[in-house]
Design a protein around this motif. Structure first.
Motif, PDB file in Angstrom:
ATOM      1  N   PRO A  47       0.941  -1.174  -0.059  1.00 42.47           N
ATOM      2  CA  PRO A  47       0.081   0.062  -0.247  1.00 42.47           C
ATOM      3  C   PRO A  47       0.697   1.268  -0.096  1.00 42.47           C
ATOM      4  O   PRO A  47       1.879   1.408   0.744  1.00 42.47           O
ATOM      5  N   VAL A  48       0.337   2.408  -0.666  1.00 40.34           N
ATOM      6  CA  VAL A  48       0.913   3.611  -0.741  1.00 40.34           C
ATOM      7  C   VAL A  48       1.514   4.049   0.586  1.00 40.34           C
ATOM      8  O   VAL A  48       2.493   4.857   0.821  1.00 40.34           O
ATOM      9  N   GLU A  49       0.919   3.829   1.670  1.00 39.31           N
ATOM     10  CA  GLU A  49       0.986   4.179   2.893  1.00 39.31           C
ATOM     11  C   GLU A  49       2.660   3.678   3.396  1.00 39.31           C
ATOM     12  O   GLU A  49       3.213   4.330   4.246  1.00 39.31           O
ATOM     13  N   ARG A  50       2.460   2.409   3.095  1.00 42.47           N
ATOM     14  CA  ARG A  50       3.946   1.895   3.394  1.00 42.47           C
ATOM     15  C   ARG A  50       5.097   2.514   2.568  1.00 42.47           C
ATOM     16  O   ARG A  50       6.253   2.656   3.070  1.00 42.47           O
ATOM     17  N   VAL A  51       4.870   2.568   1.316  1.00 44.44           N
ATOM     18  CA  VAL A  51       5.777   3.567   0.371  1.00 44.44           C
ATOM     19  C   VAL A  51       6.039   4.878   0.954  1.00 44.44           C
ATOM     20  O   VAL A  51       7.380   5.073   0.960  1.00 44.44           O
ATOM     21  N   ASP A  52       5.186   5.420   1.414  1.00 48.35           N
ATOM     22  CA  ASP A  52       5.169   7.017   1.804  1.00 48.35           C
ATOM     23  C   ASP A  52       6.162   7.114   2.930  1.00 48.35           C
ATOM     24  O   ASP A  52       6.989   7.855   3.391  1.00 48.35           O
ATOM     25  N   ALA A  53       5.938   6.059   3.870  1.00 49.44           N
ATOM     26  CA  ALA A  53       6.833   5.914   5.309  1.00 49.44           C
ATOM     27  C   ALA A  53       8.337   5.759   4.954  1.00 49.44           C
ATOM     28  O   ALA A  53       9.084   6.234   5.859  1.00 49.44           O
ATOM     29  N   LEU A  54       8.586   5.198   3.568  1.00 49.57           N
ATOM     30  CA  LEU A  54      10.130   4.985   3.389  1.00 49.57           C
ATOM     31  C   LEU A  54      10.564   6.263   2.376  1.00 49.57           C
ATOM     32  O   LEU A  54      11.699   5.994   2.106  1.00 49.57           O
ATOM     33  N   MET A  55       9.532   6.965   2.130  1.00 53.01           N
ATOM     34  CA  MET A  55      10.066   8.020   1.287  1.00 53.01           C
ATOM     35  C   MET A  55      11.056   8.769   1.361  1.00 53.01           C
ATOM     36  O   MET A  55      12.156   8.985   0.501  1.00 53.01           O
ATOM     37  N   ALA A  56      11.655   9.360   2.588  1.00 51.52           N
ATOM     38  CA  ALA A  56      12.619  10.074   3.044  1.00 51.52           C
ATOM     39  C   ALA A  56      13.920   9.172   2.709  1.00 51.52           C
ATOM     40  O   ALA A  56      14.744   9.821   2.240  1.00 51.52           O
ATOM     41  N   GLU A  57      14.013   8.003   3.070  1.00 50.77           N
ATOM     42  CA  GLU A  57      15.108   7.197   2.970  1.00 50.77           C
ATOM     43  C   GLU A  57      15.298   7.026   1.300  1.00 50.77           C
ATOM     44  O   GLU A  57      16.396   6.817   1.065  1.00 50.77           O
ATOM     45  N   CYS A  67       8.399  -2.552  -3.354  1.00 49.33           N
ATOM     46  CA  CYS A  67       8.480  -2.292  -4.649  1.00 49.33           C
ATOM     47  C   CYS A  67       9.146  -3.539  -5.237  1.00 49.33           C
ATOM     48  O   CYS A  67       9.866  -4.197  -4.549  1.00 49.33           O
ATOM     49  N   ALA A  68       9.085  -3.732  -6.485  1.00 45.87           N
ATOM     50  CA  ALA A  68       9.744  -4.769  -7.540  1.00 45.87           C
ATOM     51  C   ALA A  68      10.194  -3.784  -8.384  1.00 45.87           C
ATOM     52  O   ALA A  68       9.713  -2.932  -8.922  1.00 45.87           O
ATOM     53  N   TYR A  69      11.419  -4.296  -8.869  1.00 43.12           N
ATOM     54  CA  TYR A  69      12.172  -3.548  -9.971  1.00 43.12           C
ATOM     55  C   TYR A  69      12.237  -4.582 -11.211  1.00 43.12           C
ATOM     56  O   TYR A  69      12.357  -5.596 -11.227  1.00 43.12           O
ATOM     57  N   ARG A  70      12.235  -3.709 -12.311  1.00 38.68           N
ATOM     58  CA  ARG A  70      12.398  -4.219 -13.718  1.00 38.68           C
ATOM     59  C   ARG A  70      13.066  -3.440 -14.272  1.00 38.68           C
ATOM     60  O   ARG A  70      13.088  -2.222 -14.483  1.00 38.68           O
TER      61      ARG A  70
END
Length: 98
Positions: free
Chosen positions: A11-21, A74-77
């Motif tokens: 979920p985007v909330e988990r993404v946002d929690a890591l955004m500064a890093e 996230c997953a990378y391609r």
């Protein structure tokens, strides 16, 4: 040259929690001369990074160090391509066909 496509797997909330890093990690790669462009996809389900380098393994190692990847949000391609034509501002990154 490489196109790194990120697709969020959380979920985007988990993404946002890591955004500064994540931004700190991006800044480090820009300072090292590896990244030349990046940004969110629209709709916001991931992002895209344009990277330079001759070694795919090194790019994969850099991607694995992204806090988004390290925390499984996230997953990378990763797509490698030969940039034989560029805008004038990107001329230093032009490549020759083998």
């Amino acid at each position: 040259m490489f196109v790194l496509e990120l697709t969020y797997t959380a979920p985007v909330e988990r993404v946002d929690a890591l955004m500064a890093e994540h931004i700190t990690w991006l800044d480090e790669q820009y300072a090292a001369g590896v990244f030349i462009a990046s940004g969110r996809k629209n709709p916001r389900d991931g992002g895209v990074i344009l990277a330079v380098g001759e070694d795919r393994a090194a790019i994969e190692k850099i991607a694995a160090a992204d806090p988004f990847a390290a925390h499984d949000v996230c997953a990378y391609r990763i797509t490698e391509f030969i940039a034989t034509k560029t805008a004038p501002a990107l001329a230093p990154y032009r490549q020759q066909l083998p």
